[in-house]
Design an enzyme around this catalytic site. Structure first.
Site, mmCIF file in Angstrom:
data_model
loop_
_atom_site.group_PDB
_atom_site.id
_atom_site.type_symbol
_atom_site.label_atom_id
_atom_site.label_comp_id
_atom_site.label_asym_id
_atom_site.label_seq_id
_atom_site.Cartn_x
_atom_site.Cartn_y
_atom_site.Cartn_z
ATOM 1 N N LYS A 174 8.662 -2.131 -5.127
ATOM 2 C CA LYS A 174 10.110 -2.175 -4.928
ATOM 3 C C LYS A 174 10.745 -0.871 -5.416
ATOM 4 O O LYS A 174 10.341 -0.308 -6.434
ATOM 5 C CB LYS A 174 10.711 -3.350 -5.694
ATOM 6 N N HIS A 305 7.667 -11.343 6.971
ATOM 7 C CA HIS A 305 8.043 -11.462 5.564
ATOM 8 C C HIS A 305 7.574 -12.794 4.972
ATOM 9 O O HIS A 305 7.771 -13.852 5.557
ATOM 10 C CB HIS A 305 9.572 -11.349 5.461
#
Length: 375
Positions: A174, A305
């Site tokens: 991230k 996802h």
């Protein structure tokens, strides 16, 4: 005699995470750390004794809303022919059209849609991938759960090395902090630690504007990334298009879209390189089949996802490059009796009938928030 639906059981589950996780939206104050995932499960039973299972999930708020609408939908399926999947999908959608044709309206259809496909494949004595037309027996996978921003880069590296040793093929980290240069330092450290051969993905969780994404993206181009994910807002089609043309790193997005129609502007504009549409979020397998067809037509990479247990057999039906996102949260809790087989960077496509998933009732009964039955 035509087989019909005679019974539907619905459960709302609250699945706690081992520890809260934070992405860019948390770091910058837009959200609080994610502590749990809500799951609405549906079991459909027919007159001839067949049974199908499906589910939808929700992170943060909204799970009870999904569950509430499934309770309104369920009676509309009683006495219907379970093979009429597309007709029933539309019947449910039109019953709630006054609240829209996306979001909760389609997500509440998802558990029923998946359960009906599960039934159909079991009736044919086939796995869902064999029923839909399987291309692949193994699928490349990457891990995300160890790359969140609440962890130091040293912890991220340790997590990455651990999950790679367990069979994952790539690592996603991230980014999206207030100073993107700190993100670059973390990516650089990860690349140095893992070496040049490990696939690395980067996810900004919609944090940047186009200008910042261009600046950060030009630095990130140096690290041979598989993709840069959600660099700008989820509905900024033109921004993603500009970035996909300006940067060497492929651009990925689509996970936040909540209907197939919401994804059409991206597909029509060819505004991304990697399609991350999420089957549960857009209405289930009926809608995801459309995604497979369009991505094959446009030669996009397909990398849905989350929900690896469902997406694994679905992307196996795609004749092109695919990735499955490895999140072990449900496995750690033991929600399903079955586990994904991961080895040498690949996940094995299951050959069990239907979607190949059954609930572990010993675990699930401790997680139930509410349940309902319809006859």
């Amino acid at each position: 005699m035509t087989d019909t639906i005679k019974n539907i059981e619905i459960k709302l589950l609250k699945v706690p995470l081992e520890k809260p996780v934070s992405d860019a939206k948390v770091i910058t104050g837009k959200q609080t750390p994610l502590k749990e995932v809500m799951i609405t499960c549906a079991t459909i039973r027919t007159n001839d004794g067949r049974e199908g299972f499906g589910y939808v999930y929700c992170k943060r708020n909204g799970g009870p809303a999904q569950y509430s609408l499934t309770k309104e939908y369920a009676p509309l399926l009683i006495d219907e022919d379970p093979d009429d999947i597309s007709r029933l999908w539309n019947k449910l959608l039109w019953s709630s059209i006054s609240i829209g044709a996306g979001g909760v309206a389609v997500q509440a259809i998802t558990p029923f849609d998946i359960a009906l496909w599960d039934l159909k494949a079991k009736k044919a004595e086939l796995s869902i991938s064999k029923l839909l037309g399987q291309f692949k027996e193994e699928v490349p996978c990457y891990n995300t759960s160890g790359g969140f921003l609440q962890d130091s880069i040293e912890e991220v590296i340790d997590n990455a090395q651990k999950v790679l040793s367990e069979g994952a093929g790539g690592i996603k980290i991230k980014v999206g902090q207030k100073d993107y240069k700190e993100d670059i330092r973390r990516v650089e450290a990860l690349r140095k630690a893992l070496g040049d051969d490990v696939p690395i993905m980067v996810d900004a969780n919609q944090q940047w504007d186009v200008s910042t994404a261009l600046k950060a993206g030009r630095y990130l181009d140096e690290y041979d990334l598989v993709w840069l994910e959600e660099p700008v807002g989820a509905y900024d089609v033109e921004g993603h298009y500009r970035l996909s043309r300006a940067l060497e790193t492929p651009i990925a997005t689509g996970e936040m879209l909540v209907s197939f129609n919401e994804g059409l502007p991206y597909l029509n504009r060819r505004a991304f390189d990697v399609c991350q549409f999420d089957a549960p979020r857009i209405g289930g397998i009926t809608q995801y089949k459309k995604v497979i067809d369009r991505c094959e037509e446009q030669q996009l990479v397909l990398a849905p996802h989350y929900s690896m247990e469902l997406h694994l057999p679905l992307v196996a039906c795609f004749n092109g490059e695919v990735w499955v996102e490895h999140f072990e949260w449900f496995e750690k809790m033991g929600i399903f009796n079955e586990r994904v087989e991961m080895n040498n960077g690949l996940m094995k496509v299951p050959d069990r009938p239907g979607i190949g998933l059954t609930l572990n009732n010993d675990v699930v009964r401790k997680l139930i928030v509410d349940s309902a039955e319809f006859k």
